[in-house]
Design an enzyme around this catalytic site. Structure first.
Site, PDB file in Angstrom:
ATOM      1  N   THR A 134       2.078  -0.027  13.051  1.00  0.00           N
ATOM      2  CA  THR A 134       3.209  -0.951  13.148  1.00  0.00           C
ATOM      3  C   THR A 134       4.029  -0.640  14.389  1.00  0.00           C
ATOM      4  O   THR A 134       4.506  -1.536  15.078  1.00  0.00           O
ATOM      5  CB  THR A 134       4.105  -0.854  11.902  1.00  0.00           C
ATOM      6  OG1 THR A 134       3.283  -0.973  10.743  1.00  0.00           O
ATOM      7  CG2 THR A 134       5.130  -1.968  11.880  1.00  0.00           C
ATOM      8  N   ASP A 179      -2.106  -8.156  12.690  1.00  0.00           N
ATOM      9  CA  ASP A 179      -2.038  -6.914  11.917  1.00  0.00           C
ATOM     10  C   ASP A 179      -3.152  -6.921  10.870  1.00  0.00           C
ATOM     11  O   ASP A 179      -3.588  -7.986  10.459  1.00  0.00           O
ATOM     12  CB  ASP A 179      -0.658  -6.889  11.231  1.00  0.00           C
ATOM     13  CG  ASP A 179      -0.364  -5.553  10.583  1.00  0.00           C
ATOM     14  OD1 ASP A 179      -1.038  -4.572  10.928  1.00  0.00           O
ATOM     15  OD2 ASP A 179       0.541  -5.504   9.745  1.00  0.00           O
ATOM     16  N   GLU A 180      -3.610  -5.755  10.445  1.00  0.00           N
ATOM     17  CA  GLU A 180      -4.627  -5.652   9.390  1.00  0.00           C
ATOM     18  C   GLU A 180      -5.807  -6.579   9.647  1.00  0.00           C
ATOM     19  O   GLU A 180      -6.245  -7.332   8.779  1.00  0.00           O
ATOM     20  CB  GLU A 180      -4.017  -6.000   8.015  1.00  0.00           C
ATOM     21  CG  GLU A 180      -2.793  -5.202   7.643  1.00  0.00           C
ATOM     22  CD  GLU A 180      -3.091  -3.853   7.013  1.00  0.00           C
ATOM     23  OE1 GLU A 180      -4.240  -3.365   7.161  1.00  0.00           O
ATOM     24  OE2 GLU A 180      -2.189  -3.296   6.381  1.00  0.00           O
ATOM     25  N   ARG A 230      -2.535   7.795   1.355  1.00  0.00           N
ATOM     26  CA  ARG A 230      -1.135   7.451   1.059  1.00  0.00           C
ATOM     27  C   ARG A 230      -0.278   8.698   0.938  1.00  0.00           C
ATOM     28  O   ARG A 230       0.945   8.638   1.004  1.00  0.00           O
ATOM     29  CB  ARG A 230      -0.997   6.667  -0.261  1.00  0.00           C
ATOM     30  CG  ARG A 230      -1.702   5.321  -0.346  1.00  0.00           C
ATOM     31  CD  ARG A 230      -1.397   4.448   0.814  1.00  0.00           C
ATOM     32  NE  ARG A 230      -2.451   4.540   1.813  1.00  0.00           N
ATOM     33  CZ  ARG A 230      -2.341   4.110   3.047  1.00  0.00           C
ATOM     34  NH1 ARG A 230      -1.224   3.565   3.456  1.00  0.00           N
ATOM     35  NH2 ARG A 230      -3.345   4.228   3.899  1.00  0.00           N
TER      36      ARG A 230
END
Length: 730
Positions: free
Chosen positions: A37, A221-222, A605
DNA sequence: TTTTACGATATTTTT
DNA sequence: TATCGTAAAA
C-alpha cells in the site's frame, strides 16, 4: 519540487518501484507485509509531485472499499488535498460511476438499481419456479454461479451455444430469463456492473477514447485477484496509451474459486510491452521464525513466480502447535491463550483467531463468552445484508421504481397483510403472460381478476406504496425512512414481538436512519434522487457499516477475511485434514495449492506470535471425526515449531481406558480385542485382504459399529466396517 | 393464511 | 449440531 519526503521512507526495492519511469508498465510482486500500500500511495505521490502528472489523470483500483478508503487516506496524508482529484475506488464502484454517467450509452434506464448477491439469489430462485424447474435438480446456487461465471468471462446468454448439452440448455434458459427480468426491473448485479462497463468501452468508442485520454495512469491493487472481465476491462481502458502499475502476490491468490485468475500476473508481462518487474521481498511485519515458516510452507506449491521473504528483525518466538482433545477443549485453549496474552500486558484487539469456515466461530464464541472475553466476529451477516434492513430498503426501492420485482415480492406480504401464496402466484402468472412487471400485473388484477378478499389486500398494498411515495416526496432522506418504517407496519411488527432479536432489529433500523442522516452523495450521484443514490451505496458498501466498533475485542474471522490485515498474535484453529485443507481439496491438486496459499495468508498475518491448533476428535456437521493433523503443520520447518499439549495420552487411549476399566464385564470395549472386532488407531498400519497395505486415517463410531478410513499405499482411501472387513493390524 | 414441525443439508464470499 | 426451507396442520 522536493520529493525527498516521498522517497526517504522507502527501501531500495520500494523506491525502485515508485520511481519507475512514467511511460512504462510495471508489475510489482509484493510479498506479504512488504509495504504494497505504501508503494501504491507513494507512486501516486511520485507521479503527481515528481512527474507533474495531473491527479485527475490517475485511476487507482482496489477490490474492497476498505482498501480504497485506506489508500485515499494515506495518499491525502502524503500529498494533501490534491489526492482528492485522483479517481480511486473499487472495480465495482468505478464501474457504477461510469454507468451513472453513461447510462444511456450503456443501455440502462436512468434509475437503474444495484442488487446484491442475496437479491440476485432470490430473483433466480423465483425464476426457477417460473420455469418450473425442480430446485433439487437445479440448485439456485448453481444457477447463480453459472450466471455470474458467464458474466465474469464476458459472455451474455446470446453468446453461448449450448450445443446439445441438456445441462447447458437449461442453464441458458435460466440465464436468459434472468437477463430479461433484470432488464425489465432496471436491475444490475455486481457482475453486471463490470460487464456493462466493459461493453460500454467496446460499443462506444467515443466514450472509451475520452476515458483513455483521461486515465493515463492505472494503478491496480491485489492484481492476483482480478477475474477475466476485470483484466479485460483494464486492458481495453489502458489501450495503447495508458500505463498500468499493478501490484500483486501470486502466493496470496485465494479467490480462484470465485473467478480470480492468478495467471494474469504471468500474462501481464506478455500482454504489455516494456513491463518492468520489481519484487518487494523485505517484510516489515513478522518475526524471522514466522517468515521462515511461511516460506517453507509455500515452497510446497508449484508454478510460483518465486519470492523469498526476509526480515531484518529478530527470530522471535517459535510457533506453538497445540494438539487438543476436541473442539471444545480447543476453544478453551484459545481463551487461555488470550488470557495469557493479556496477563503479559497485551490487549485484546491485538489478537485474531482465524478459521477455515464460519461454522467454526460458534464454539469459539461460546467459549469466549464463558471466559467473559469481548470479541467481534468479522464476516457473517453484514449490516446492509440483514433481513430487517433489506426489508426497509425494498420498500424504498419500490418507491423509486415500481417495476423492481425483487423488491415488490419481498415486501408484498411483509409484514403479513393477507396476501398469500395463491394470490402471489396469480400476480406472477399474470405478469408472465402479459410481459408485465409484478406491480403492473397487480394493478391490472385489482381492476378485474382476484377474489374480493385478495383484491382488498392487494389494492391496500398498492395504495400504501403510492401513499408512501406522496408522503415522502418532500421529506429529507432520514424522515423518509422513518415514514416507511412506521407506515409499512414493519415497526409495529417488531414492537409487538418482545424477543431480544426483535429488539436488536429495531436498533438496527435506528442505525439505518442515522446512516441516512449522515449520508452525503458522491458527485456522480448528483443527478439522481438522493434516495436512489443511498440505495445503491447500500448495495455497494454493504460491509462498511460497522456497529459498536469501540471496545477492544478479540477478532474472529475466516482466513479469507483476514487477508490484508495483521495482528501481533494470530491463532489458527482447526488445523486438520478435511477441514483445512478442506475435504474437497484433498484430492484436487489445484484446490490444494489454493488451500496452501490460504495457510500462507494466515501465517503471514502474524506479527509477533503464531499459534496453531488441531483436534484429535472433532464434531463436525453432526458427525464425529478423528482427523489427522493438517499437512500444513508438517510442512512447517520443525525447528520453528514448538509442540504444546496436555497429558500424554491420545484421544483413542482416553476413550477406551476409562471404559474398559469401569466395565470389565463388557468385552466389546476391551482395548485389545473387541469380540471379533480388531481395534485400530489412527496412524495404524493395516493390511486388507484385497486392497493391500495402508494406514488408518480416520475412525468413526465405536464397538461393533466402528468404521475406519484406510488410505491404501496403492492410492485411494476407503471407509470400512472394522468388524466386517478383512483387515489386519500390522 | 399463518404457524409449527420435521427433514434435508452443510466451504471460503472483497463487490 | 444448528439452520434453513418446505410441507402439513391450525
Amino acid at each position: 519540487m522536493d520529493v525527498s519526503f516521498l522517497l526517504n521512507p522507502l527501501n531500495d526495492a520500494q523506491r525502485e518501484a515508485v520511481t519507475l519511469p512514467e511511460d512504462v508498465h510495471a508489475l510489482v510482486l509484493a510479498g506479504a507485509g512488504s509495504g504494497k500500500t505504501r508503494v501504491l500511495t507513494h507512486r501516486i505521490g511520485w507521479l503527481i509531485e515528481g512527474c507533474g502528472v495531473q491527479p485527475w489523470n490517475i485511476l487507482a483500483v482496489t477490490f474492497t472499499n476498505k482498501a480504497a478508503g485506506e489508500m485515499r487516506a494515506r495518499a491525502a496524508a502524503l500529498i494533501g488535498p490534491r489526492a482528492q482529484s485522483v479517481t480511486l475506488g473499487t472495480f465495482h464502484g468505478i464501474a457504477y460511476q461510469l454507468l451513472r454517467q453513461h447510462w444511456r450509452e450503456a443501455g440502462l434506464i436512468e434509475n437503474f438499481q444495484v442488487i446484491d448477491a442475496d437479491d440476485q439469489k432470490r430473483l433466480v430462485k423465483r425464476l426457477l419456479r417460473e420455469l418450473e424447474l425442480d430446485e433439487a435438480q437445479w440448485p439456485v446456487r448453481q444457477a447463480v454461479s453459472f450466471i455470474n461465471g458467464q458474466k465474469e468471462e464476458g459472455r451474455r446468454a446470446a453468446h453461448i451455444d449450448p450445443g446439445h448439452d441438456p445441462y447447458l440448455e437449461t442453464m441458458l434458459r435460466i440465464y436468459r430469463a434472468y437477463e430479461e427480468q433484470c432488464a425489465r426491473g432496471g436491475l444490475v448485479d455486481f457482475a453486471e456492473l463490470l460487464l456493462r462497463a466493459h461493453e460500454l468501452w467496446l460499443k462506444q468508442p467515443a466514450v472509451l477514447a475520452h476515458y483513455q485520454q483521461r486515465f493515463r495512469h492505472l494503478l491496480v491493487d491485489e492484481f492476483q485477484d482480478t477475474n477475466t472481465l476485470q483484466y479485460a476491462w483494464l486492458r481495453v481502458l489502458a489501450g495503447g496509451t495508458g500505463r498500468l502499475f499493478v501490484v500483486g502476490d501470486d502466493d496470496q491468490s485465494i479467490y480462484g474459486w470465485r473467478g480470480a485468475r492468478v495467471e494474469h500476473i504471468q500474462r501481464f508481462t506478455e500482454d504489455f510491452a516494456d513491463v518492468r518487474v520489481v519484487r518487494l521481498e523485505q517484510n516489515y511485519r513478522s518475526t524471522g521464525t514466522i517468515l521462515k515458516a511461511a516460506n517453507t510452507l509455500i515452497a510446497h506449491n508449484s508454478g510460483r513466480l518465486g519470492k523469498n521473504l526476509w526480515t531484518a528483525g529478530e527470530a522471535g518466538e517459535p510457533i506453538e502447535v497445540y494438539r487438543a482433545f476436541n473442539e471444545l477443549e480447543e476453544a478453551d485453549f484459545v481463551c487461555r491463550q488470550v488470557e495469557h496474552w493479556l496477563e503479559e500486558g497485551g490487549s485484546r484487539d491485538e489478537i485474531a483467531v482465524l478459521y477455515r469456515s464460519n461454522a467454526q466461530s460458534r464454539l469459539l464464541e461460546q467459549a469466549l463468552l464463558r471466559h467473559r472475553i469481548p470479541y467481534r466476529v468479522y464476516g457473517g451477516l453484514r449490516f446492509y445484508e440483514r433481513a430487517e434492513i433489506k426489508d426497509v430498503l425494498a420498500y424504498l426501492r419500490l418507491l423509486v421504481n415500481r417495476n423492481d420485482d425483487a423488491s415488490f415480492e419481498r415486501v408484498l406480504n411483509n409484514p403479513p397483510r393477507g396476501i398469500g401464496a395463491r394470490t402471489q402466484e396469480q400476480i406472477r402468472r399474470h405478469a408472465r403472460q402479459h410481459g408485465l412487471s409484478l406491480w403492473q400485473a397487480a394493478r391490472q388484477l385489482v381492476e378485474n381478476g382476484l377474489s374480493a378478499r385478495a383484491r382488498g389486500a392487494v389494492s391496500g398494498f398498492l395504495a400504501l406504496i403510492d401513499e408512501l411515495e406522496r408522503a415522502c416526496a418532500e421529506l429529507p432522506l432520514a424522515q423518509q425512512l422513518i415514514e416507511v418504517i412506521a407506515r409499512s407496519g414493519l415497526q409495529a411488527q417488531l414492537e409487538k414481538d418482545r424477543s431480544e432479536q426483535a429488539q436488536s432489529k429495531l436498533e438496527n433500523l435506528n442505525e439505518l436512519i442515522s446512516a441516512a442522516e449522515q449520508f452525503r452523495p458522491e458527485p456522480e450521484d448528483e443527478d439522481v434522487p438522493l434516495l436512489t443514490a443511498f440505495l445503491n451505496r447500500a448495495a455497494l458498501e454493504a460491509g462498511e457499516h460497522q456497529a459498536d466498533a469501540h471496545t477492544p475485542c478479540v477478532q474472529l474471522m475466516t482466513l479469507h477475511a483476514a487477508k490484508g490485515l495483521e495482528f501481533p498474535l494470530v491463532m489458527m484453529v482447526g488445523m486438520e485434514e478435511g477441514l483445512f485443507p478442506t475435504q474437497s481439496a484433498i484430492d484436487d491438486p489445484v484446490k490444494l495449492e489454493e488451500e496452501r496459499r490460504l495457510a500462507y495468508v494466515g501465517i503471514t498475518r502474524a506479527q509477533k506470535k503464531l499459534v496453531m491448533s488441531w483436534c484429535e476428535k472433532r464434531r463436525w456437521q453432526g458427525r464425529e471425526l478423528y482427523p489427522m493433523p493438517s499437512r500444513f503443520l508438517s510442512e512447517l520447518p520443525p525447528e520453528c515449531v514448538k509442540e504444546v499439549r496436555l497429558g500424554g495420552r491420545t484421544a483413542a487411549e482416553r476413550d477406551f481406558s476409562g471404559v474398559s476399566g469401569g466395565f470389565s464385564g463388557r468385552s466389546d470395549f476391551d482395548p485389545v480385542k473387541m469380540g471379533e472386532t480388531p481395534l485400530f488407531a489412527i496412524g495404524q498400519r493395516v493390511r486388507h485382504a484385497k486392497f493391500g497395505e495402508g494406514i488408518v486415517i480416520a475412525l468413526e463410531g465405536s464397538g461393533e459399529q466402528t468404521r475406519v478410513q484406510v488410505h491404501f499405499d496403492q492410492g485411494g482411501s476407503k471407509w470400512l466396517l472394522a468388524a466386517m472387513a478383512p483387515l489386519e493390524a500390522l
